[in-house]
Design an enzyme around this catalytic site. Structure first.
Site, PDB file in Angstrom:
ATOM      1  N   GLU A 112     -10.299 -11.827   1.333  1.00  0.00           N
ATOM      2  CA  GLU A 112     -11.394 -10.924   1.032  1.00  0.00           C
ATOM      3  C   GLU A 112     -11.612 -10.958  -0.834  1.00  0.00           C
ATOM      4  O   GLU A 112     -11.509 -10.127  -1.366  1.00  0.00           O
ATOM      5  CB  GLU A 112     -10.734  -9.606   1.267  1.00  0.00           C
ATOM      6  CG  GLU A 112     -10.777  -9.265   2.718  1.00  0.00           C
ATOM      7  CD  GLU A 112     -10.254  -8.083   3.108  1.00  0.00           C
ATOM      8  OE1 GLU A 112     -10.775  -7.504   4.003  1.00  0.00           O
ATOM      9  OE2 GLU A 112      -9.243  -7.291   2.497  1.00  0.00           O
ATOM     10  N   TRP A 143      -7.656 -13.674  11.735  1.00  0.00           N
ATOM     11  CA  TRP A 143      -7.582 -12.190  11.637  1.00  0.00           C
ATOM     12  C   TRP A 143      -9.037 -11.500  11.869  1.00  0.00           C
ATOM     13  O   TRP A 143      -9.210 -10.521  12.412  1.00  0.00           O
ATOM     14  CB  TRP A 143      -7.097 -11.354  10.185  1.00  0.00           C
ATOM     15  CG  TRP A 143      -7.922 -11.481   9.122  1.00  0.00           C
ATOM     16  CD1 TRP A 143      -8.094 -12.549   8.247  1.00  0.00           C
ATOM     17  CD2 TRP A 143      -8.807 -10.638   8.524  1.00  0.00           C
ATOM     18  NE1 TRP A 143      -8.762 -12.373   7.364  1.00  0.00           N
ATOM     19  CE2 TRP A 143      -9.350 -11.134   7.329  1.00  0.00           C
ATOM     20  CE3 TRP A 143      -9.067  -9.018   8.835  1.00  0.00           C
ATOM     21  CZ2 TRP A 143     -10.116 -10.165   6.652  1.00  0.00           C
ATOM     22  CZ3 TRP A 143      -9.730  -8.374   8.189  1.00  0.00           C
ATOM     23  CH2 TRP A 143     -10.521  -8.810   6.932  1.00  0.00           C
ATOM     24  N   HIS A 162      -6.606  -9.467  -4.137  1.00  0.00           N
ATOM     25  CA  HIS A 162      -5.609  -8.637  -3.877  1.00  0.00           C
ATOM     26  C   HIS A 162      -4.607  -8.574  -4.777  1.00  0.00           C
ATOM     27  O   HIS A 162      -3.312  -8.659  -4.266  1.00  0.00           O
ATOM     28  CB  HIS A 162      -5.050  -8.839  -2.453  1.00  0.00           C
ATOM     29  CG  HIS A 162      -6.164  -8.347  -1.233  1.00  0.00           C
ATOM     30  ND1 HIS A 162      -6.102  -6.944  -1.150  1.00  0.00           N
ATOM     31  CD2 HIS A 162      -6.822  -8.942  -0.437  1.00  0.00           C
ATOM     32  CE1 HIS A 162      -7.162  -6.913  -0.196  1.00  0.00           C
ATOM     33  NE2 HIS A 162      -7.381  -7.943   0.273  1.00  0.00           N
ATOM     34  N   ASP A 169      -0.051  -6.977  -3.199  1.00  0.00           N
ATOM     35  CA  ASP A 169      -1.232  -6.460  -3.036  1.00  0.00           C
ATOM     36  C   ASP A 169      -1.756  -5.583  -4.287  1.00  0.00           C
ATOM     37  O   ASP A 169      -1.098  -5.405  -5.278  1.00  0.00           O
ATOM     38  CB  ASP A 169      -1.557  -5.656  -1.771  1.00  0.00           C
ATOM     39  CG  ASP A 169      -3.106  -5.962  -1.077  1.00  0.00           C
ATOM     40  OD1 ASP A 169      -3.927  -5.875  -1.788  1.00  0.00           O
ATOM     41  OD2 ASP A 169      -2.956  -6.386  -0.081  1.00  0.00           O
ATOM     42  N   ARG A 195       0.758  -1.019   0.023  1.00  0.00           N
ATOM     43  CA  ARG A 195      -0.092  -0.073   0.112  1.00  0.00           C
ATOM     44  C   ARG A 195       1.038   1.325   0.024  1.00  0.00           C
ATOM     45  O   ARG A 195       0.702   2.337  -0.625  1.00  0.00           O
ATOM     46  CB  ARG A 195      -1.077  -0.128   1.299  1.00  0.00           C
ATOM     47  CG  ARG A 195      -2.422  -0.645   0.954  1.00  0.00           C
ATOM     48  CD  ARG A 195      -2.060  -2.179   0.364  1.00  0.00           C
ATOM     49  NE  ARG A 195      -3.412  -2.932   0.030  1.00  0.00           N
ATOM     50  CZ  ARG A 195      -3.715  -3.734   1.108  1.00  0.00           C
ATOM     51  NH1 ARG A 195      -3.245  -3.699   2.196  1.00  0.00           N
ATOM     52  NH2 ARG A 195      -5.162  -4.118   0.697  1.00  0.00           N
ATOM     53  N   TRP A 246      -1.172  -2.707   8.303  1.00  0.00           N
ATOM     54  CA  TRP A 246      -1.493  -2.396   6.768  1.00  0.00           C
ATOM     55  C   TRP A 246      -1.426  -0.909   6.602  1.00  0.00           C
ATOM     56  O   TRP A 246      -1.237  -0.135   7.521  1.00  0.00           O
ATOM     57  CB  TRP A 246      -3.205  -2.677   6.831  1.00  0.00           C
ATOM     58  CG  TRP A 246      -3.414  -3.986   7.055  1.00  0.00           C
ATOM     59  CD1 TRP A 246      -3.937  -4.471   8.169  1.00  0.00           C
ATOM     60  CD2 TRP A 246      -2.964  -5.271   6.306  1.00  0.00           C
ATOM     61  NE1 TRP A 246      -3.801  -5.830   8.169  1.00  0.00           N
ATOM     62  CE2 TRP A 246      -3.528  -6.385   6.956  1.00  0.00           C
ATOM     63  CE3 TRP A 246      -2.520  -5.288   5.196  1.00  0.00           C
ATOM     64  CZ2 TRP A 246      -3.467  -7.786   6.456  1.00  0.00           C
ATOM     65  CZ3 TRP A 246      -2.454  -6.695   4.572  1.00  0.00           C
ATOM     66  CH2 TRP A 246      -2.910  -7.814   5.016  1.00  0.00           C
ATOM     67  N   GLU A 254      -2.076   1.647   4.312  1.00  0.00           N
ATOM     68  CA  GLU A 254      -2.905   2.477   3.490  1.00  0.00           C
ATOM     69  C   GLU A 254      -2.557   3.800   3.969  1.00  0.00           C
ATOM     70  O   GLU A 254      -2.289   4.721   3.103  1.00  0.00           O
ATOM     71  CB  GLU A 254      -4.410   2.216   3.479  1.00  0.00           C
ATOM     72  CG  GLU A 254      -4.736   1.135   2.611  1.00  0.00           C
ATOM     73  CD  GLU A 254      -4.653  -0.537   3.380  1.00  0.00           C
ATOM     74  OE1 GLU A 254      -4.116  -0.353   4.672  1.00  0.00           O
ATOM     75  OE2 GLU A 254      -5.460  -1.266   2.985  1.00  0.00           O
TER      76      GLU A 254
END
Ligand code: ACM
Ligand code: ZN
Length: 773
Positions: free
Chosen positions: A343, A409, A278, A203, A174, A484, A486
């Site tokens: 995801e 998670w 991802h 990702d 990210r 993470w 982002e």
């Protein structure tokens, strides 16, 4: 001048002769984090000097000794030497004991020598890290400190970890972090006796590992159109023809260097190669990996849901992944390859003829089973190369691959389910292990994920769930923090999220459960923070921030304000009114009683000095304060606020919707009545709300106010409507409803929930507080 008594003279001479200051060490002086399991303190100390010898008989012992010797050179201005044989005294030596566990060590310090006993390198590293933490904090100094005495107390420490997996995950996708930062992080992990660094190398927003067979992965997939100036979730979809300029990747050579360095610190590097989702960066590089060969750009920011995923029907997808895995295996000696698995929105699989054929040919009932097929097939390949897979807990859906380790998670349920099925588990529940969540009051913190994981919460974590049987608990390898990236554009922001939370986690994962004690941990933490200051680590001071809570006193119609921070017995000082803390601050001891609108300022003090940021809040005393509230629609059990007077306790909810002030309604409208207990003249109602659309929290679409004197017949006195509008920010808003003066006892407020977001998600309505004027 006073005459010294003879016995005092003798005492002084003795002290002078011994050359020591005769500091008596107690357990308070031993500030090692994570807390050693057994510690015995004996009188006396060992003093390091230029002539201290590091007796090292293997290259590895020489290497780890050199790391500490280098610190002496910088901080003390001299270099102790390495020697092959033990002198009479003044030395530090390593001793092998094959009967110890792999990471265990025994550290024995006397005035003459230091002995670190271990089975091998891992224990030697940890013994030496403990020596480092026993030394004065100034050992971390980059400048020479001549006044410092470099002694450590005589101790016997017997120590070993509770869990074998003590990890941190860095997301390099990210935002890209280079080799130097990874190496620095390895040092910092080792200092806390952590032993796993999981690198999230793939990702959507960037492919970060060189794969020689597929050069476009890094020519194209490692670069995105630079929209760093826009908020992550507000970034525009990029055109595949536009050239990316933000990004980077690690070459295979750099990764090998990282692996090699990590081994000198007993740290295993776990590579994560995401699949089947991802992977927009891979599809941007090679569109044929997707179901419909769709051309996409590497996303510059937020992407949800993730529908551009690998095609599970094409044989070429598996060929590609196997070739990638071959190169990954050649770089990383770890027995694990993390294959992601989280995801995936599988809508393309439902439409793709090849995916449908795959399902039919293999008797797969749905897309979950197709993902399970995907993961099992990759597992078989990876197992054939002598390696094991790890996957996020989604790999349980549709059936777990035979030998997979699950990284749990979404809470700990995936982990407990996997352990029940006899699989190994690494616990990384968001609630305690997601270091991308806020760690302090949201208004005071850099932007982060909506979620609240303060230092004390990390410390409460336990990877073993109470309901587990001893057999299942054995499958829990340990835990890990996931960071993470982002919202982390640079290393300083990354450090801020990691430290000091990683210190808390290290103790959870290393020290025995009985040794864990929050008060004790917080008393040792300041020493580590001084070291972090020397090392230039941008750690967060959020745990020091003062926050307020309040209770309402119905009878007295007053608010009692409690001030606290995360630490036990903090020295908090405050002032009421528009004064400065300096010169006016009063020590906080018991709740502050407030009966009228007042400004409260507070801060933590240490050694008479203000530390950290100043807390400021205006306690608005309105007519509704401390009056009964009747709920006609119940609030959600997950957001109960702060007791029965949450809506009128005069403390306002912050942007952190987990701050304990908010009450919330899911899909339902809020309908409640404030009972002023006698008729009052009222002319305004203010409703405080919050919007955070990314988390499904939306402003109300309408608010109505009605008044009554008997709680039976109500008259509507005001209403506002507000249509839904897209909002990429987290925002607080006060809705003010003014009306002509009314004499009323009961005030009914109805706030209409958006109910369903444009994306079709159930909508939350958050309210705090309701002010009556
Ligand atoms: C995850 O947070 N998606 C593993
Ligand atoms: Zn397909």
């Amino acid at each position: 001048m006073r005459i010294l008594k003879p016995f005092l003279i003798v005492f002084f001479l003795t002290v002078l002769n011994s050359g020591y200051s005769q500091k008596i060490y107690t357990e308070k002086d031993i500030q090692i984090i994570p807390k050693p399991n057994q510690l015995l303190i004996q009188p006396g100390a060992f003093e390091f000097s230029k002539s201290t010898k590091f007796v090292a008989t293997t290259d590895f012992q020489k290497e780890i000794s050199t790391a500490l010797i280098n610190k002496f050179e910088k901080a003390a201005g001299w270099r102790p030497e390495i020697s092959a044989a033990s002198p009479q005294s003044n030395f530090i030596q390593f001793k092998v004991d094959q009967t110890l566990n792999k990471e265990a060590y025994k550290l024995e310090v006397s005035a003459q020598s230091i002995t670190i006993t271990a089975k091998g390198n891992a224990g030697f590293i940890y013994g030496l890290e403990s020596v480092r933490q026993l030394l004065p904090n100034a050992i971390e100094s980059k400048n020479v400190i001549t006044t410092q005495k470099w002694e450590i107390p005589n101790v016997v420490i017997t120590d070993e970890p509770r869990f074998q997996w003590r990890g941190l995950m860095l997301d390099l996708s990210r935002h890209f972090f280079d080799k130097n930062y990874v190496i620095e992080t390895i040092d910092r992990l080792a200092m806390l006796k952590m032993n796993v660094l999981h690198l999230h190398l793939v990702d959507d927003q960037g492919w970060r590992i060189e794969i020689k067979k597929y050069p476009k992965l890094t020519e194209v997939g490692a670069w995105r159109v630079d929209q760093e100036n826009a908020a992550w979730n507000a970034r525009l979809t990029t055109n595949p023809d536009e050239k990316g300029t933000y990004g980077g990747f690690l070459t295979q050579e750099e990764l090998k260097e990282i692996v090699k360095y990590a081994a000198t610190k007993n740290i295993e590097i776990i590579p994560e190669i995401e699949m089947p989702a991802h992977v927009s960066s891979a599809i941007a590089s090679y569109p044929e990996l997707a179901c419909f060969n769709q051309r996409i750009g590497v996303p510059s920011g937020g992407l949800w849901p993730i529908t551009d995923i690998y095609c599970a029907g094409k044989e070429t997808t598996f060929e590609f992944l196997q070739n990638v895995i071959d190169e990954v295996i050649a770089i990383f000696p770890s027995k694990y390859i993390h294959i992601g698995g989280d995801e995936a929105t599988k809508t393309n699989w439902d439409k793709c003829p090849l995916c449908q054929k795959r399902m039919k040919d293999n008797g797969l009932k749905n897309a979950h089973e197709l993902q399970s097929y995907f993961v099992k097939r990759m597992e078989k390949y990876i197992n054939s190369k002598g390696k094991k897979i790890i996957g996020w807990d989604e790999i349980l859906e549709g059936g777990l691959a035979p030998a997979a380790t699950v990284m749990s998670w979404r809470g700990t349920k995936g982990g407990t389910d996997a352990a029940e099925q006899g699989h190994d588990v690494i616990m990384t529940p968001e609630s305690h292990c997601y270091f991308n969540f806020y760690q302090g009051p949201q208004n005071e913190e850099p932007i982060a994920f909506d979620g609240y994981t303060p230092l004390s919460k990390v410390y409460e974590f336990d990877p073993v769930v109470e309901t587990m049987t001893p057999e299942q608990a054995k499958h829990v390898l340990g835990g890990q923090a996931n960071l993470w990236a982002e919202y982390l554009p640079n290393t300083k922001e990354s450090e801020y999220m990691i430290f000091p939370r990683l210190a808390a986690l290290s103790e959870v994962l290393w020290s025995s459960k009985e040794k864990r004690n929050w008060n004790d941990f917080t008393s040792r933490l300041p020493s580590l923070l001084v070291r972090y200051d020397y090392l230039g680590i941008n750690y967060a001071k959020s745990a020091y921030l003062v926050t307020a809570a309040s209770t309402a006193d119905m009878a007295q119609k007053q608010i009692n304000i409690t001030l606290k921070n995360e630490f036990p017995n903090p020295d908090i000082r405050y002032v009421l009114g528009d004064k400065t803390l300096a010169g006016n601050a009063v020590k906080y001891t018991t709740p502050i009683q407030v009966k009228e609108t007042t400004i409260v300022k507070a801060s933590l003090f240490q050694n008479e000095k203000l530390v950290g940021k100043i807390f400021t809040d205006t306690i608005i005393f309105h007519k509704g304060v401390a009056h009964k509230v009747k709920y006609l629609t119940p609030y959600n059990n997950n957001y109960k606020g702060d007791g029965p007077y949450t809506m009128n306790n005069s403390i306002r909810g912050s942007k952190n919707f987990h701050d304990g002030q908010w009450q919330a309604w899911l899909v339902n409208d809020m309908e409640l009545v404030v009972d002023l207990e006698k008729q009052e003249s009222v002319e305004q109602v203010i409703i405080g709300t919050l919007e955070s659309q990314g988390s499904g929290v939306n402003f109300p679409t309408q608010i109505k106010v009605l008044v009554s004197n008997d709680d039976i017949t109500y008259k509507e006195v005001g209403k506002i409507s507000r249509p839904y509008a897209v909002n990429v920010n987290s925002e607080l808003k006060d809705f003010k409803i003014n009306f002509g003066k009314q004499n009323a006892r009961f005030i009914k407020v109805i706030a209409t929930n958006l109910k369903k977001s444009p994306k079709g998600e159930s909508s939350w309505l958050f309210v705090d507080e309701i002010l009556v004027n």
